[in-house]
Design an enzyme around this catalytic site. Structure first.
Site, PDB file in Angstrom:
ATOM      1  N   HIS A 173       0.869  -1.181   0.000  1.00  0.00           N
ATOM      2  CA  HIS A 173       0.000   0.000   0.000  1.00  0.00           C
ATOM      3  C   HIS A 173       0.907   1.232   0.000  1.00  0.00           C
ATOM      4  CE1 HIS A 173      -2.851   2.905   1.811  1.00  0.00           C
ATOM      5  NE2 HIS A 173      -3.824   2.083   1.419  1.00  0.00           N
ATOM      6  N   ASP A 210       2.792  -4.948   7.998  1.00  0.00           N
ATOM      7  CA  ASP A 210       1.596  -4.118   7.863  1.00  0.00           C
ATOM      8  C   ASP A 210       0.387  -5.045   7.940  1.00  0.00           C
ATOM      9  OD1 ASP A 210      -0.586  -2.668   7.043  1.00  0.00           O
ATOM     10  OD2 ASP A 210       0.274  -2.014   5.136  1.00  0.00           O
ATOM     11  N   GLN A 244      -4.860  -5.304   6.714  1.00  0.00           N
ATOM     12  CA  GLN A 244      -5.871  -6.236   6.207  1.00  0.00           C
ATOM     13  C   GLN A 244      -5.908  -7.517   7.019  1.00  0.00           C
ATOM     14  OE1 GLN A 244      -8.124  -5.563   3.966  1.00  0.00           O
ATOM     15  NE2 GLN A 244      -7.248  -3.572   3.441  1.00  0.00           N
ATOM     16  N   LYS A 276     -10.676  -0.758  10.109  1.00  0.00           N
ATOM     17  CA  LYS A 276     -10.869  -2.021   9.377  1.00  0.00           C
ATOM     18  C   LYS A 276     -11.131  -3.165  10.348  1.00  0.00           C
ATOM     19  CE  LYS A 276      -7.499  -0.624   5.905  1.00  0.00           C
ATOM     20  NZ  LYS A 276      -8.065  -0.022   4.710  1.00  0.00           N
ATOM     21  N   CYS A 304      -4.775   2.412  -3.777  1.00  0.00           N
ATOM     22  CA  CYS A 304      -3.550   2.910  -3.124  1.00  0.00           C
ATOM     23  C   CYS A 304      -2.381   1.958  -3.338  1.00  0.00           C
ATOM     24  CB  CYS A 304      -3.740   3.163  -1.637  1.00  0.00           C
ATOM     25  SG  CYS A 304      -4.896   4.474  -1.282  1.00  0.00           S
TER      26      CYS A 304
HETATM   27  C1  LIG Z   1      -2.524  -3.040   3.330  1.00  0.00           C
HETATM   28  C2  LIG Z   1      -2.850  -1.684   3.842  1.00  0.00           C
HETATM   29  N1  LIG Z   1      -1.916  -0.953   4.428  1.00  0.00           N
HETATM   30  C3  LIG Z   1      -2.169   0.259   4.931  1.00  0.00           C
HETATM   31  C4  LIG Z   1      -3.418   0.828   4.831  1.00  0.00           C
HETATM   32  C5  LIG Z   1      -3.620   2.199   5.373  1.00  0.00           C
HETATM   33  O1  LIG Z   1      -4.559   2.221   6.376  1.00  0.00           O
HETATM   34  P1  LIG Z   1      -4.964   3.621   7.000  1.00  0.00           P
HETATM   35  O2  LIG Z   1      -5.405   4.481   5.866  1.00  0.00           O
HETATM   36  O3  LIG Z   1      -6.059   3.300   7.941  1.00  0.00           O
HETATM   37  O4  LIG Z   1      -3.744   4.165   7.657  1.00  0.00           O
HETATM   38  C6  LIG Z   1      -4.439   0.097   4.218  1.00  0.00           C
HETATM   39  C7  LIG Z   1      -5.801   0.628   4.077  1.00  0.00           C
HETATM   40  O5  LIG Z   1      -6.184   1.399   3.252  1.00  0.00           O
HETATM   41  C8  LIG Z   1      -4.150  -1.176   3.706  1.00  0.00           C
HETATM   42  O6  LIG Z   1      -5.091  -1.908   3.105  1.00  0.00           O
END
Ligand SMILES: Cc1ncc(COP(=O)(O)O)c(C=O)c1O
Lengths: 148, 419
Positions: B136, B213, B216, B239, B377
Site C-alpha cells: 500500500h 503491515d 488487512q 478495518k 492505493c
Molecule cells: C494493506 C494496507 N496498508 C495500509 C493501509 C492504510 O490504512 P490507514 O489508511 O487506515 O492508515 C491500508 C488501508 O487502506 C491497507 O489496506
C-alpha cells in the site's frame, strides 16, 4: 436500468467504443497530459492552433467510458472554433456537468448528453478531464493536469 | 441461498449465524434506492457493530474526562478505560505486555512513526530498506521520504504473476546494509497472504528487523506477534470493525525503549524544564498530547467483538465465501481475476474485458452493490499487472453468498449496458 441510461447514453457508449479523433497528431504545436489518479484515466491531447483557431486536435490514452467519450465529443465540437469560443464552451460544459439547476443549454449541442453526469458526483472528474487537459495545452501549461 | 458457510460455525462450537451477525450492524439494514445494501468494500473500511457504537456513546455519556492527569474519579475511570483497551489490543495481537502497544491514528501513522524514529535513528547513507511490490502507498512513501533524507536505497521485492511474494529474491536482497524489512501481511489489492513467518526468519538470520503491515490481515485471521517474532506490527481500527482515526503499533519493548520520541508535547514527558526534558516511559513516550480516547475505547470494544465471534468461525465463513465468490466470478464472461495466489483471503480484484473498472463500479452501484474501483492505493501493483485500475469486491464476516449472487447479477447489467 432507466437512470443508468441517463448516464450512459447511446451517444456516449458509441464514442467510448469508437472514439473520434483518436490517435497521435505528429506535428502538433501544443500538447498536454491529463491524469485522473482516482480511477487511473490518462489522456494526452495534441492541438494545432492557427491564427487563434483550433485547426486540428486529437487525443490518446485510456480511461473509463465517460472520460473517453467526453474527450472524443470534445474534439468534435472544438475543431474549427476559435480559442475564445473553446474557452466559453469549457465553461458551459463545466456548468452542465456540475450544476443541477442549470437550464438546458442549446449552445452545447451533442455535448448535452453529459447532463446525466451531474447526478454522479464521483464521475464529474472523468467528464471534465479532457477539457482541463485541452485548456492546459492551449495555455501552454507543461505540467501534467491532475483532477486531484 | 443458504450455504454451509452461513450456518455451521460459531464461537465455541456454537452455530455461526450470519443473520445474527448482520443484525448487529445497523448500516446493513439500509436500502439505497429501495434495494438492500450489498457492502463489498470492506478492505477500505468495515462497518461498525452495535457493541462498538454503544461503547462510543456510553463513553462520552458516562466516562469522558482527560486521562493520566486528573485526581478525580471520572478521570481515573477514563484512564482505566483507555489503558484497559491497550490491554485488550495487546491480548488481541498476543503482545508480551500492554506497554508494547502504542496507539496511533491509523496504520499509516504507525508506519510513519517507525520510519521517523527507528528509521531516522538507524538508517544512514547507502543503507537499504526492503519492501515489496504489493505494498500500500502507506508502506512505500514513508520509506521513500526516509531514504531520500538519508541517501539510502529502497529495495523492492518483486511479485509473481499470481501475486505471490518472491521469497528467493527477498533473501538475495538481504545483507549487511539492510536496516529494515517492511512487508504487508495481507495485500489489500490482491488478497495474497504473505509467508510472513518465513520473511521474519530470513531477515532475522541476517540480523534485520521486520515491520509487518497488518491492516488487512488483522480482521481476517488471528495474529500472534510473538509467534511471528516480528519487530513491529501495525493495525488500523476502522478495518477492525472499530472507529476511524485510531490504530495501533506493536513494537518490541527493546526497540521502543531504544527509539527516540515521535512527537513532543504533553503526556509523553516525565519532566520538563527549559534546560532538559526527560521522556515518559514506553509506550507513553510515543503518545504526545491528548489521544483519541473515545477511539481507543471503541477499538477495545471492536477487538472484544471480534473475539466474541471468534476467528475460527470468521476464517471458516470467509474461506467458504471466497471460494464461492471466486467460482461465481470466474464464470462471468470476460472477467479476469487479478491476484490468484494459493494463499489468499477475502479480496476479489478483477477486470472486465472492454469495460473500465470505474464504469463497472458505477453500474453495480446503481444495483445497490458497493465495490471499490481504482488502484486501491497500490499503483505499483496496477503497473505490475498492466491494468489502469481494477474493480475490487472485498469480504467481511457479515457478507453472504446471496450478496455475491447480487454482485454477479449486477455484473450482468454491466454487460447489458456495455455490450
Ligand atoms: C494493506 C494496507 N496498508 C495500509 C493501509 C492504510 O490504512 P490507514 O489508511 O487506515 O492508515 C491500508 C488501508 O487502506 C491497507 O489496506
Amino acid at each position: 436500468m432507466s437512470d443508468l441510461r441517463d448516464l450512459y447514453q447511446e451517444v456516449i457508449l458509441d464514442h467510448n467504443r469508437n472514439p473520434r479523433n483518436f490517435g497521435p497528431l505528429e506535428d502538433a504545436g501544443l500538447r498536454a497530459d491529463g491524469h485522473n489518479p482516482l480511477c487511473g484515466d490518462k489522456l494526452s491531447i495534441a492541438v494545432n492552433v492557427v491564427d487563434g483557431v483550433v485547426t486540428d486536435l486529437r487525443f490518446e490514452g485510456s480511461g473509463c467510458a465517460i472520460s473517453k467519450a467526453s474527450a472524443s465529443l470534445m474534439t468534435e465540437s472544438i475543431k474549427g472554433r476559435t480559442l475564445d469560443e473553446a474557452r466559453k464552451l469549457f465553461d458551459r460544459f463545466h456548468q452542465l456537468v456540475t450544476d443541477r439547476s442549470a437550464p438546458p443549454d442549446e449552445e452545447l449541442g451533442k455535448l448535452a448528453v453529459f447532463a446525466g453526469v451531474r447526478d454522479y458526483p464521483a464521475r464529474v472528474k472523468c467528464a471534465i478531464l479532457a477539457w482541463h487537459t485541452l485548456r492546459a495545452a492551449v495555455d501552454d501549461n507543461q505540467d501534467v493536469v491532475s483532477t486531484e | 441461498m443458504t450455504s454451509r458457510a452461513e450456518n455451521d460455525f460459531g464461537p465455541d462450537g456454537e452455530v455461526f449465524d450470519v443473520e445474527r451477525i448482520r443484525a448487529l450492524f445497523p448500516i446493513l439494514a439500509q436500502r439505497p434506492g429501495g434495494q438492500p445494501l450489498v457492502y463489498l468494500d470492506n478492505a477500505a473500511t468495515t462497518q461498525k457493530p452495535l457493541p462498538v457504537l454503544n461503547t462510543l456513546s456510553r463513553y462520552y455519556a458516562n466516562e469522558n474526562a482527560n486521562i493520566h492527569r486528573g485526581v478525580y474519579g471520572l478521570s481515573q475511570r477514563a484512564t482505566d478505560a483507555y489503558e484497559g483497551a491497550r490491554a485488550k489490543m495487546a491480548r488481541f495481537l498476543n503482545a508480551a505486555e500492554p506497554a508494547e502497544v502504542v496507539f496511533t491514528r491509523n496504520a499509516t501513522e504507525g508506519i510513519n512513526l517507525v520510519a521517523q524514529t527507528f528509521g531516522r535513528q538507524r538508517v544512514t547513507a547507502d543503507d537499504e530498506v526492503v519492501i515489496s511490490a504489493m505494498e500500500h502507498h502507506s508502506n512505500i512513501v514513508p520509506w521513500q521520504l526516509l531514504c531520500e533524507e538519508k541517501g539510502a536505497q529502497l529495495r523492492v521485492v518483486p511479485i509473481s504473476d499470481s501475486g505471490e511474494l518472491m521469497l528467493d529474491e527477498l533473501a538475495s536482497m538481504l545483507g549487511p546494509r539492510t536496516k529494515l524489512v517492511s512487508i504487508v501481511h495481507m495485500s489489500n489489492s490482491l488478497g495474497t497472504i504473505n509467508p510472513v513467518r518465513r520473511v521474519v526468519e530470513l531477515a532475522h538470520a541476517q540480523g534485520v528487523p521486520v515491520l509487518l503491515d497488518g491492516s488487512q490481515a488483522a480482521y481476517h485471521m488471528p495474529v500472534d506477534v510473538q509467534a511471528l517474532e516480528c519487530d513491529f506490527y501495525v493495525v488500523t481500527g476502522h478495518k477492525l470493525y472499530g472507529p476511524t482515526g485510531i490504530g495501533a503499533l506493536y513494537g518490541r519493548r527493546s526497540w521502543l525503549e531504544a527509539m527516540p520520541p515521535y512527537q513532543g508535547g504533553g503526556d509523553m514527558i516525565s519532566s520538563v524544564t527549559f534546560e532538559r526534558t526527560t521522556y515518559n516511559e514506553v509506550p507513553h513516550k510515543f503518545e504526545a498530547g491528548t489521544p483519541h480516547i473515545a477511539g481507543v475505547v471503541g477499538l477495545g470494544a471492536a477487538v472484544d467483538f471480534i473475539e466474541s465471534v471468534g476467528f475460527s468461525a470468521i476464517v471458516e465463513h470467509e474461506r467458504q465465501l471466497l471460494a464461492y465468490a471466486t467460482t461465481a466470478l470466474e464464470a462471468v464472461p470476460g472477467l479476469r481475476l487479478i491476484g490468484t495466489a494459493p494463499e489468499k483471503a477475502s479480496i476479489l480484484s478483477f477486470v472486465l474485458d472492454g469495460v473500465h473498472a470505474h464504469d463497472v463500479g458505477t453500474v453495480v452501484d446503481t444495483q445497490g452493490v458497493a465495490i471499490r474501483t481504482g488502484h486501491h492505493c497500490t499503483q505499483p501493483v496496477m503497473e505490475r499487472f498492466s491494468v489502469p485500475a481494477t474493480a475490487r469486491a472485498s469480504l467481511a464476516m457479515y457478507n453472504t453468498t446471496t450478496e455475491i449472487d447480487q454482485l454477479v447479477t449486477a455484473l450482468a447489467t454491466v454487460r447489458e449496458v456495455f455490450g
